[in-house]
Design an enzyme around this catalytic site. Structure first.
Site, PDB file in Angstrom:
ATOM      1  N   ASP A 379       0.822  -1.228   0.000  1.00  0.00           N
ATOM      2  CA  ASP A 379       0.000   0.000   0.000  1.00  0.00           C
ATOM      3  C   ASP A 379       0.851   1.272   0.000  1.00  0.00           C
ATOM      4  OD1 ASP A 379      -2.208  -1.590   0.156  1.00  0.00           O
ATOM      5  OD2 ASP A 379      -2.495  -1.336   2.318  1.00  0.00           O
TER       6      ASP A 379
HETATM    7  P1  NAP Z   1       0.959  -4.065   3.068  1.00  0.00           P
HETATM    8  O1  NAP Z   1       0.308  -3.060   2.199  1.00  0.00           O
HETATM    9  O2  NAP Z   1       0.135  -4.714   4.118  1.00  0.00           O
HETATM   10  O3  NAP Z   1       1.593  -5.179   2.087  1.00  0.00           O
HETATM   11  C1  NAP Z   1       2.369  -6.199   2.599  1.00  0.00           C
HETATM   12  C2  NAP Z   1       2.847  -7.040   1.410  1.00  0.00           C
HETATM   13  O4  NAP Z   1       3.823  -7.943   1.908  1.00  0.00           O
HETATM   14  C3  NAP Z   1       1.761  -7.851   0.750  1.00  0.00           C
HETATM   15  O5  NAP Z   1       1.597  -7.415  -0.580  1.00  0.00           O
HETATM   16  C4  NAP Z   1       2.250  -9.301   0.823  1.00  0.00           C
HETATM   17  O6  NAP Z   1       2.136  -9.871  -0.474  1.00  0.00           O
HETATM   18  C5  NAP Z   1       3.715  -9.171   1.219  1.00  0.00           C
HETATM   19  N1  NAP Z   1       4.155 -10.189   2.177  1.00  0.00           N
HETATM   20  C6  NAP Z   1       3.508 -10.681   3.252  1.00  0.00           C
HETATM   21  N2  NAP Z   1       4.236 -11.605   3.869  1.00  0.00           N
HETATM   22  C7  NAP Z   1       5.414 -11.698   3.195  1.00  0.00           C
HETATM   23  C8  NAP Z   1       6.571 -12.483   3.337  1.00  0.00           C
HETATM   24  N3  NAP Z   1       6.707 -13.383   4.332  1.00  0.00           N
HETATM   25  N4  NAP Z   1       7.578 -12.314   2.458  1.00  0.00           N
HETATM   26  C9  NAP Z   1       7.466 -11.445   1.434  1.00  0.00           C
HETATM   27  N5  NAP Z   1       6.373 -10.677   1.240  1.00  0.00           N
HETATM   28  C10 NAP Z   1       5.351 -10.792   2.105  1.00  0.00           C
HETATM   29  O7  NAP Z   1       2.236  -3.463   3.795  1.00  0.00           O
HETATM   30  P2  NAP Z   1       2.790  -1.977   3.832  1.00  0.00           P
HETATM   31  O8  NAP Z   1       3.137  -1.506   2.460  1.00  0.00           O
HETATM   32  O9  NAP Z   1       3.834  -1.989   4.883  1.00  0.00           O
HETATM   33  O10 NAP Z   1       1.577  -1.075   4.273  1.00  0.00           O
HETATM   34  C11 NAP Z   1       1.065  -1.079   5.567  1.00  0.00           C
HETATM   35  C12 NAP Z   1      -0.440  -1.105   5.512  1.00  0.00           C
HETATM   36  O11 NAP Z   1      -0.912  -1.458   6.814  1.00  0.00           O
HETATM   37  C13 NAP Z   1      -1.038   0.247   5.183  1.00  0.00           C
HETATM   38  O12 NAP Z   1      -2.237   0.076   4.463  1.00  0.00           O
HETATM   39  C14 NAP Z   1      -1.300   0.831   6.561  1.00  0.00           C
HETATM   40  O13 NAP Z   1      -2.281   1.816   6.562  1.00  0.00           O
HETATM   41  C15 NAP Z   1      -1.751  -0.414   7.297  1.00  0.00           C
HETATM   42  N6  NAP Z   1      -1.554  -0.380   8.748  1.00  0.00           N
HETATM   43  C16 NAP Z   1      -0.512   0.292   9.267  1.00  0.00           C
HETATM   44  C17 NAP Z   1      -0.324   0.338  10.621  1.00  0.00           C
HETATM   45  C18 NAP Z   1       0.809   1.147  11.187  1.00  0.00           C
HETATM   46  O14 NAP Z   1       0.628   1.773  12.222  1.00  0.00           O
HETATM   47  N7  NAP Z   1       1.975   1.135  10.549  1.00  0.00           N
HETATM   48  C19 NAP Z   1      -1.205  -0.376  11.482  1.00  0.00           C
HETATM   49  C20 NAP Z   1      -2.252  -1.122  10.907  1.00  0.00           C
HETATM   50  C21 NAP Z   1      -2.429  -1.104   9.517  1.00  0.00           C
HETATM   51  P3  NAP Z   1       2.103 -11.472  -0.653  1.00  0.00           P
HETATM   52  O15 NAP Z   1       0.959 -11.960   0.168  1.00  0.00           O
HETATM   53  O16 NAP Z   1       1.960 -11.681  -2.119  1.00  0.00           O
HETATM   54  O17 NAP Z   1       3.421 -11.971  -0.138  1.00  0.00           O
END
Ligand code: NAP
Length: 453
Positions: A379
């Site tokens: 994201d």
């Molecule tokens: P993300 O959008 O959740 O994407 C994570 C990606 O990692 C996925 O596309 C997944 O694809 C891949 N993945 C998962 N496990 C993996 C592994 N073992 N090895 C390799 N790839 C892996 O992560 P982000 O870009 O860090 O964004 C964070 C999101 O979480 C935002 O939408 C944010 O708003 C939200 N959020 C943030 C917080 C905070 O405080 N930081 C708290 C709650 C929610 P595959 O499944 O294809 O591997």
């Protein structure tokens, strides 16, 4: 005097927590201040039920100690949510005891604050439990009344406050009346939090944290305990600031987070589907692209945390630096699942702070960057946030990795990010995917780099 010193140490501890280099020290200082303040409370004249208090502290503190030592880094947000909720619940419980014991009408500042603290504490308690269940994957669906959800919430809030104030004025409220009041306040917390899903959860947890602080501060006033007042105000103020900063980082006004949440359904029906095709790289190709670049920017995300790949990532970065490549790390404010998630992991792996850049510092550098290596992030690098007004994340500031000359993404398969939407970056001509668990893929890249010398 002890309270004063503890307060001072508490605030200095919080201040130290704002920089990664001093955060652990700040945490210890604040922890010691808390223990000292709780210890000092035992010298309050006329205290009774000492045995119960010591037993409660031993059981609560013991369980928290064991759980906190065992919890995986990826489960930290759930833990924060539940502890935060318990703080709110404790504040509400204090209010319940004070209200039950009130012999006369309570419509003084003390009474009003007790009632407000009870409502806010109960909302923080039940809301945090829902947040915990969602983050822990126990409640997956976003739920809201088909019609008029916000109106029902507003009516319930007015009703709860009305009943609370009536109980306060009447003096010596009945147990039944108090029970109704608390049930309504708890229901309010559930109704406010259940519809919230997707990327908004971190903001909500931070907001509930601010609520807990406020409730604790109010109940501190009721108990005439200066330490509770200060601790509550500090938590309330820092929680509010964190909420505002996160809302800004995600370009989501608080009003929208609470009353116009992003829902799973909205994400499913997202118009403007992506074009292009997915292209893959083997670890060998990725290693070659990284090894012969001048500047590489690494963007870690939730997937790196899941895979626990931070140590391998730093080992790879060091190999690249030895080969003359400039390596920088770019951290999005909401990457991962809790504020500072990536900073904590990279610090744990030993990445020096001067190599870590936040969004504003690094975004201007992407056009001059040869290769961006995205490790389990989705994201926070989705260009739809900039280009697609119909996307649920439109307007959220992102890391502009698509502006680099080449992008390599490590992920396991076709999994989407937290907000559940497709990422057009992966389909762009200059983007290649290396499929696999981040830990293993980075280990393979390291092995290739070593053969390249
Ligand atoms: P993300 O959008 O959740 O994407 C994570 C990606 O990692 C996925 O596309 C997944 O694809 C891949 N993945 C998962 N496990 C993996 C592994 N073992 N090895 C390799 N790839 C892996 O992560 P982000 O870009 O860090 O964004 C964070 C999101 O979480 C935002 O939408 C944010 O708003 C939200 N959020 C943030 C917080 C905070 O405080 N930081 C708290 C709650 C929610 P595959 O499944 O294809 O591997």
């Amino acid at each position: 005097m002890i309270y004063f010193l503890a307060t001072f140490a508490f605030i200095m501890g919080l201040r130290a927590m704002s920089a990664p280099a001093t955060a652990v020290q700040g945490m210890r200082l604040a922890g010691i201040a808390m223990v000292v303040a709780v210890g000092a409370t035992f010298f309050t004249p006329g205290l009774h039920n000492l045995g119960w208090m010591v037993a409660a502290i031993a059981v609560g503190g013991g369980l928290a100690w064991i759980w906190a030592r065992r919890v995986a880094m990826t489960e930290m947000p759930q833990m924060v949510a539940i502890y935060n909720g318990l703080g709110g619940g404790a504040a509400a419980a204090i209010a319940a005891v004070e209200l039950l014991g009130a012999q006369t009408g309570l419509l003084t500042s003390v009474g009003v604050l007790a009632i407000l603290g009870a409502v806010i504490g109960a909302v923080a308690f039940s809301g945090s439990l829902v947040a915990w269940a969602k983050l822990d994957g126990r409640v997956r669906k976003v739920w809201r009344l088909k019609r008029g959800h916000n109106d029902v919430v507003l009516l319930l809030a007015i009703l709860t406050l009305g009943i609370g104030l009536t109980l306060g004025v009447s003096g010596a409220p009945s147990a039944g009346g108090l029970l109704l009041f608390f049930v309504l306040a708890l229901a309010l917390g559930v109704l406010v939090t259940l519809p919230i899903g997707g990327a908004d959860m971190p903001v909500v947890i931070s907001l509930l944290n601010a609520f807990t602080g406020l409730a604790v501060g109010f109940e501190g006033y009721v108990l005439a305990n200066p330490m509770l007042i200060v601790a509550g105000i500090v938590v309330g103020a820092s929680g509010t600031l964190l909420t505002l900063l996160m809302a800004k980082a995600m370009n989501r006004p608080i009003r929208n987070v609470l009353f116009a949440p992003i829902t799973g359904e909205a994400a499913e029906h997202e118009p403007g589907s992506v074009t292009g095709r997915l292209k893959t790289y083997a670890p060998t190709d990725a290693a070659a692209a990284l090894r012969y670049a001048q500047q590489v920017v690494i963007v870690p995300g939730y997937g790196m945390a899941v895979a626990g790949a931070q140590h391998k990532v730093w080992e790879m970065a060091q190999l690249l630096e030895e080969a003359g490549v400039t390596v920088k790390f770019a951290i999005h404010p909401v990457a991962g699942r809790m504020p500072g998630h990536m900073n904590v992991l990279l610090a744990e792996a030993g990445v020096p702070y001067e190599k870590i850049f936040d969004l504003d510092e690094i975004n201007g550098e992407f056009p001059q960057t040869d290769v961006v290596l995205v490790i389990g992030a989705n994201d926070v690098v989705n260009p739809a946030a900039r280009t697609n007004p119909s996307s649920p994340i439109y307007g959220m500031p992102i890391l502009d990795v698509d502006r680099a000359r080449e992008v390599i993404v490590i992920k396991r398969g076709q999994g989407r990010g937290y907000s559940g939407i497709e990422n057009e970056l992966f389909y762009r001509d200059h983007c290649h995917l290396v499929y696999g668990n981040a830990h293993e893929v980075v280990a393979d890249i390291i092995a290739e780099l070593k053969t390249m010398g």
